[in-house]
Design an enzyme around this catalytic site. Sequence first.
Site, short mmCIF file in Angstrom:
data_model
loop_
_atom_site.label_atom_id
_atom_site.label_comp_id
_atom_site.label_asym_id
_atom_site.label_seq_id
_atom_site.Cartn_x
_atom_site.Cartn_y
_atom_site.Cartn_z
N PRO A 1 0.83 -1.21 0.00
CA PRO A 1 0.00 0.00 0.00
C PRO A 1 0.87 1.26 0.00
O PRO A 1 1.90 1.30 0.68
CB PRO A 1 -0.82 -0.11 1.29
N GLY B 1 4.04 3.67 5.14
CA GLY B 1 5.19 3.36 5.99
C GLY B 1 5.89 2.07 5.63
O GLY B 1 6.81 1.64 6.33
N LEU B 2 5.47 1.42 4.53
CA LEU B 2 6.05 0.12 4.18
C LEU B 2 7.01 0.20 3.00
O LEU B 2 7.37 -0.82 2.42
CB LEU B 2 4.94 -0.90 3.92
N GLY B 3 7.40 1.39 2.63
CA GLY B 3 8.46 1.53 1.62
C GLY B 3 8.01 1.27 0.20
O GLY B 3 8.82 0.83 -0.63
N SER B 4 6.75 1.56 -0.11
CA SER B 4 6.27 1.23 -1.46
C SER B 4 7.04 1.99 -2.53
O SER B 4 7.39 1.42 -3.57
CB SER B 4 4.77 1.49 -1.58
N ALA C 1 10.14 3.20 -2.52
CA ALA C 1 11.50 2.68 -2.69
C ALA C 1 11.46 1.33 -3.41
O ALA C 1 12.31 1.05 -4.27
CB ALA C 1 12.18 2.54 -1.33
N ALA C 2 10.46 0.50 -3.09
CA ALA C 2 10.38 -0.83 -3.71
C ALA C 2 10.07 -0.70 -5.20
O ALA C 2 10.67 -1.39 -6.03
CB ALA C 2 9.32 -1.67 -3.01
N ASP D 1 15.47 3.08 3.81
CA ASP D 1 14.46 2.39 3.01
C ASP D 1 15.08 1.78 1.76
O ASP D 1 14.89 0.59 1.46
CB ASP D 1 13.34 3.35 2.59
C1 MEV Z 1 10.64 6.28 6.58
O1 MEV Z 1 10.45 4.95 6.17
C2 MEV Z 1 11.63 6.32 7.69
C3 MEV Z 1 11.97 7.72 8.19
O2 MEV Z 1 12.94 7.53 9.22
C4 MEV Z 1 12.53 8.60 7.10
C5 MEV Z 1 13.90 8.15 6.62
O3 MEV Z 1 14.59 7.39 7.30
O4 MEV Z 1 14.27 8.61 5.54
C6 MEV Z 1 10.77 8.40 8.82
#
Ligand code: MEV
Length: 313
Positions: free
Chosen positions: A96, A100-103, A105-106, A149
């Site tokens: 999703p 917060g799950l790195g979509s 970057a993936a 990430d």
């Molecule tokens: C985001 O996945 C993690 C944060 O620490 C930002 C980052 O590390 O770039 C909030």
Amino acid sequence: MFSASAPGKIILFGEHAVVYGRPAIAVPLTQLRATAVVTPSSRPGIRLIAPDLGQDVMLTDAPPDDPIAAVIRQVQTAVTLPTLPHMTITVSSQIPIASGLGSGAAITAAVVRALAEFLGLAHLATPAWVSALTYEVEKIHHGTPSGIDNTVVAYEMPVYFVRQQPQNHIEPFTVARPLHLLVADTGVRSSTKIAVGDVRRQWQEHPAKFEALFDGCGRIAQAARAAIETGDVAALGPLMQENHALLQEMTVSSPELDRLVTAAIAAGALGAKLSGAGRGGNMIALVTPATATAVHNALLTAGAKSVLATTLA
Ligand code: MEV
């Protein structure tokens, strides 16, 4: 046809503080993946298709901030090709977005790999290269990413990460006893850029307070790493609680995240915390096989839109 994929990620400890050089721990979320497929095309140009986003555009017509277009530009610059062959790039993701799950970057890492293969440059696509290009794209979207990430999704392994010059410290670690985690989605989408920017503003206004908060997160990440490596699973629960409390003080939690964390603990989780940039997105709960079902149900009752079980072994 050239296809590549990359996993999502979960930050176990140290988000936000990692931007300021404190250690953090993150692991790949291998069940949820982004996939990119590149096919040669007889039609001129580069066509970008992202069915999940309802997108189907030619690169030349893509908006200037189109994320896939940015990836293509990065790869083209890195391999110093003045022109690229005609192709269709199709991107899909089970991760999703803005959760917060790195979509992001993936997706980037998957496109970088698939493009490198299509261009006959698969030998270039080492984890370090994919990570570095993904970082450049993350910078466009997030301003000041720490680099954690892109590292986790490109290397696809658990890492203890410290942002530093001239080179980030990236250390794989061993997991002595399996960690059973539930990943619960608040369903609230949130922007990493905004959350990271808000923390920066507060840090600038109250440097001593925020440096102390970041130090606390760094100490927790160090202690957590030792606990993971020695199999002291029980010690991890309180560390997650402490980390969540520090993230609340940084104002990156939310009522939805707090509700899920409280519900998980009440149902018997060893610990729980938000994961990633916060303000929405996902939280994680550490459970045992005996408590997993009760915590899973409690999270759904407390409003989680989905709960995913994953084991780190
Ligand atoms: C985001 O996945 C993690 C944060 O620490 C930002 C980052 O590390 O770039 C909030």
